[in-house]
Scaffold this motif. Structure first.
Motif, PDB file in Angstrom:
ATOM      1  N   MET A 188       0.843  -1.199   0.000  1.00  0.00           N
ATOM      2  CA  MET A 188       0.000   0.000   0.000  1.00  0.00           C
ATOM      3  C   MET A 188       0.869   1.236   0.000  1.00  0.00           C
ATOM      4  O   MET A 188       2.055   1.190   0.345  1.00  0.00           O
ATOM      5  N   ALA A 189       0.263   2.339  -0.399  1.00  0.00           N
ATOM      6  CA  ALA A 189       0.868   3.665  -0.298  1.00  0.00           C
ATOM      7  C   ALA A 189      -0.196   4.563   0.305  1.00  0.00           C
ATOM      8  O   ALA A 189      -1.306   4.673  -0.227  1.00  0.00           O
ATOM      9  N   THR A 190       0.112   5.201   1.421  1.00  0.00           N
ATOM     10  CA  THR A 190      -0.874   6.001   2.133  1.00  0.00           C
ATOM     11  C   THR A 190      -0.227   7.256   2.698  1.00  0.00           C
ATOM     12  O   THR A 190       0.990   7.289   2.919  1.00  0.00           O
ATOM     13  N   ASN A 191      -1.050   8.277   2.922  1.00  0.00           N
ATOM     14  CA  ASN A 191      -0.525   9.486   3.562  1.00  0.00           C
ATOM     15  C   ASN A 191      -0.724   9.446   5.074  1.00  0.00           C
ATOM     16  O   ASN A 191      -0.477  10.443   5.763  1.00  0.00           O
ATOM     17  N   SER A 192      -1.139   8.277   5.592  1.00  0.00           N
ATOM     18  CA  SER A 192      -1.345   8.100   7.030  1.00  0.00           C
ATOM     19  C   SER A 192      -0.246   7.215   7.603  1.00  0.00           C
ATOM     20  O   SER A 192      -0.215   6.002   7.341  1.00  0.00           O
ATOM     21  N   ALA A 193       0.640   7.798   8.380  1.00  0.00           N
ATOM     22  CA  ALA A 193       1.722   7.023   8.993  1.00  0.00           C
ATOM     23  C   ALA A 193       1.161   5.985   9.961  1.00  0.00           C
ATOM     24  O   ALA A 193       1.673   4.854  10.037  1.00  0.00           O
TER      25      ALA A 193
END
Length: 251
Positions: A188-193
């Protein structure tokens, strides 16, 4: 310099509308001595993951000479440059027109060739990382950088001698090959760490230290690897069946 078209499905960047010449066997001759010429320095490299299977261009079949030991041939070489700079070569690298590289129809990728311009005696060693040329009876397409060194840019073509440079297999060859074949999976690639870390925490129970989060700016990529080829393929199947349907290899 010949006009060529891009063959997307085959990742071939050296094509023409002229029916190609089909070589079925490689000439058997002693390997070249490259010690007295410039160009690139040959080094042991595992075969590229792509570009080393027999293929077809414009209905013509081409055989890849995997395992070749000796090769010498004389014929016409040309060069290619600006129209392909930055595009993918047949082994998946980005083409740099000023590198010392070449395209050949049959040699394994990568290979090293000593190329001698028979018109002026200049010679260099080039790295073969592309397919072609598929134009008339030409036997090699040189990068602009290689063609410049050989004095071929202005005339466009030249008579050349090609000699395969055989690179010795080092003692750690198996280790080099294993590293080359290792694969990494992106889940996945997300902007939520926090989302990436929560998923990573669960995955570490099965994959341990192979699980990692790669961050760039505000994007967090969840990855597993590198794993050896067999383990990576098995892991990808398990991950897709357990909810990560979009998981894919990034190398």
């Amino acid at each position: 310099m010949q006009i060529r078209v891009l063959c997307i499905l085959l990742l071939l960047t050296a094509c023409s509308q002229t029916a190609p010449i089909h070589n079925t066997q490689a000439p058997a001759t002693p390997p070249a001595n490259e010690s007295a010429v410039g160009g690139v320095t040959p080094r042991f490299e595992p075969p590229s993951r792509i570009g080393n299977k027999d293929y077809q261009v414009f209905g013509q079949d081409y055989k890849v000479w995997n395992g070749i030991e000796h090769y010498v041939e004389e014929g016409t070489a040309s060069w290619y440059g600006p129209g392909f700079h930055g595009l993918y070569t047949s082994n998946g690298e980005l083409y740099d027109q000023e590198s010392i590289s070449a395209a050949h129809k049959n040699l394994p990728l990568p290979s090293y060739l000593k190329v001698t311009n028979l018109d002026n005696g200049q010679a260099i060693v080039v790295r073969v990382n592309d397919r072609g040329p598929f134009h008339g009876d030409r036997i090699l397409d040189l990068s602009h950088g290689a063609a410049s060194r050989l004095g071929i840019v202005k005339p466009g073509t030249a008579r050349v001698r090609l000699e395969l440079v055989k690179v010795p297999r080092p003692a750690n060859a198996d280790e080099i090959i294993a590293r080359h074949e290792a694969r990494t999976i992106q889940l996945m690639a997300t902007n939520s760490a926090s989302k990436a870390e929560a998923a990573a925490s669960d995955l570490r129970k099965e994959y341990g230290d192979a699980v990692r989060i790669v961050s760039a700016n505000t994007l967090f990529r969840l990855q597993v690897g590198p794993l050896d080829k067999a383990s990576a393929e098995a892991a990808l199947r398990r991950l897709r069946s357990s909810g990560y349907q979009q998981a894919f290899f990034i190398n």
